[in-house]
Design an enzyme around this catalytic site. Sequence first.
Site, PDB file in Angstrom:
ATOM      1  CG  ASP A   1      29.286 -30.102  43.192  1.00  0.00           C
ATOM      2  OD1 ASP A   1      29.022 -28.943  42.597  1.00  0.00           O
ATOM      3  OD2 ASP A   1      28.736 -31.126  42.592  1.00  0.00           O
TER       4      ASP A   1
ATOM      5  CE1 TYR B   1      29.584 -24.627  36.783  1.00  0.00           C
ATOM      6  CE2 TYR B   1      29.947 -22.301  37.662  1.00  0.00           C
ATOM      7  CZ  TYR B   1      29.246 -23.152  37.121  1.00  0.00           C
ATOM      8  OH  TYR B   1      28.192 -22.692  36.013  1.00  0.00           O
TER       9      TYR B   1
ATOM     10  CE  LYS C   1      29.627 -31.789  35.087  1.00  0.00           C
ATOM     11  NZ  LYS C   1      29.593 -31.189  34.089  1.00  0.00           N
TER      12      LYS C   1
HETATM   13  P1  KE4 Z   1      25.132 -27.657  35.491  1.00  0.00           P
HETATM   14  O1  KE4 Z   1      24.030 -26.719  35.943  1.00  0.00           O
HETATM   15  O2  KE4 Z   1      26.042 -27.089  34.419  1.00  0.00           O
HETATM   16  O3  KE4 Z   1      24.479 -29.066  35.134  1.00  0.00           O
HETATM   17  O4  KE4 Z   1      26.019 -28.327  36.720  1.00  0.00           O
HETATM   18  C1  KE4 Z   1      26.696 -27.181  37.392  1.00  0.00           C
HETATM   19  C2  KE4 Z   1      27.975 -27.911  38.042  1.00  0.00           C
HETATM   20  C3  KE4 Z   1      27.788 -28.179  39.449  1.00  0.00           C
HETATM   21  N1  KE4 Z   1      28.858 -28.875  40.301  1.00  0.00           N
HETATM   22  C4  KE4 Z   1      30.096 -29.246  39.505  1.00  0.00           C
HETATM   23  C5  KE4 Z   1      31.131 -29.866  40.106  1.00  0.00           C
HETATM   24  C6  KE4 Z   1      30.132 -29.147  38.050  1.00  0.00           C
HETATM   25  O5  KE4 Z   1      31.058 -29.341  37.371  1.00  0.00           O
HETATM   26  C7  KE4 Z   1      29.104 -28.445  37.462  1.00  0.00           C
HETATM   27  C8  KE4 Z   1      29.030 -27.969  35.876  1.00  0.00           C
HETATM   28  N2  KE4 Z   1      30.481 -28.431  35.263  1.00  0.00           N
HETATM   29  C9  KE4 Z   1      30.871 -27.611  33.999  1.00  0.00           C
HETATM   30  C10 KE4 Z   1      32.010 -28.026  33.683  1.00  0.00           C
HETATM   31  N3  KE4 Z   1      33.175 -28.003  34.520  1.00  0.00           N
HETATM   32  C11 KE4 Z   1      29.589 -27.557  32.967  1.00  0.00           C
HETATM   33  C12 KE4 Z   1      29.912 -27.024  31.510  1.00  0.00           C
HETATM   34  C13 KE4 Z   1      29.365 -25.569  31.440  1.00  0.00           C
HETATM   35  O6  KE4 Z   1      29.218 -24.937  32.362  1.00  0.00           O
HETATM   36  O7  KE4 Z   1      29.110 -25.536  30.282  1.00  0.00           O
END
Ligand code: KE4
Length: 427
Positions: free
Chosen positions: A239, A144, A267
């Site tokens: 990523d 993701y 994060k």
């Molecule tokens: P954000 O746009 O949510 O800040 O980041 C997206 C993203 C990109 N790449 C990786 C490897 C990620 O894990 C994420 C976002 N992680 C999720 C939880 N696995 C965020 C939680 C959510 O979607 O509420």
Amino acid sequence: MAGSSSERLYRQAEKIIPGGVNSPVRSCRAVGTHPLFITSGRGSKIYDVDGNGYIDYVGSWGPLILGHAHPEVVAAVKAAAEQGTSFGIPTAREVELAQMITQLVPSMEMVRMVNSGTEATMSAIRLARGYTGRNKIIKFDGCYHGHADTLLIKAGSGAATLGIPGSAGVPPDFVRYTLSLRFNDLEQVATVMQEQGDDVAAIIIEPVAGNMGVVPPKPGFLEGLRHWCDETGAVLIFDEVMTGFRVALGGAQALYSVRPDLTCLGKVIGGGLPVGAYGGSRDVMSKVAPLGDVYQAGTLSGNPLAMSAGLTTLKLLSEPGVYDQLEERSSYLFDEMSRLAAKHNVTSTMHRVGSMGCLFFTDQTVVDFDTAQTTDTQRFAHMFCAMLERGVYLAPSQFEAAFVSLAHDKEDIEKTLAAANEVLKEI
Ligand code: KE4
């Protein structure tokens, strides 16, 4: 939680916020319950509107590696706020954080701040396409990278949790250049790159997958991606939104000694405030506007409060012994969890890299999304709810990671293991 203040708030929220949440995976639908509503966090604990406290292994989905409300992070944000919350004009703090990131992650010779991991990966993909003049990108099933159209196929995290690995509203044309391959399948990558490599702008990967549960790369897999990108001129994008400053101070690229061309961060570098970043070689980054012709922008990019939180977080993480402490606590917790599952004859497999890990309820060897999906999600849901009743907050989805912070002390971990022993006995 029936009749609790959380439930009452959730009912109000559902009327005016889709699903009552501002991000789908928080809905707890995957574990058959509704979300808590939190009033505060401190260290390893969070507290809900009914005054219940929980040992938190989500840490806002990874950012809070120092724990909640770290006094130095809070002080830094307060001090920044008193100077003004945003200018839309450069500040010294943006330069400081950029300097720190480029020092700690040597492959990032230049870096651009954005406001989320999604923005970071979306921008990195556009940059790779602009730099190479090619269209195709390769991602991996179960990874993701945020919710940008072009990456929302066979995605993990909330998309996998809710069983919608694609998304309505994304025209087929928007993903026609996106190929999603099997994680850890280097043979498939080789076949595709031999056939189509000259049209591939980028390979993007979570170097340690954390959105299908935690799935490490097989030995040689990341090196193989580096090889095929060198062979074809495709851009290798790591990523590291989740793994950056999580699995090691220099991220997964330091842990596995594989140098990507571009890295996406998020994060931890925001310390709990909205920050993302992407960066890489000077050659590639020089294509980014206003230096080059790949456009990307953001009103609040480099926001002074977020920069202050990120800077303070990275400074504290740079202190000697921090990752040794995380490793010692995390290995003890996850190894003991694995031992307890075996003691109670619970079919499971434990995966951990650094201070992120998960328990899959399957007898399969989990190496990719297909094998990850053999897990018993009902059993996971039962474990989530039973641990919650015992004051332990796990990620409300099997296809996520549990995170240990520097604030988790021996007492927290012993309490967690005592709860797990009870739960795994009757699960
Ligand atoms: P954000 O746009 O949510 O800040 O980041 C997206 C993203 C990109 N790449 C990786 C490897 C990620 O894990 C994420 C976002 N992680 C999720 C939880 N696995 C965020 C939680 C959510 O979607 O509420």
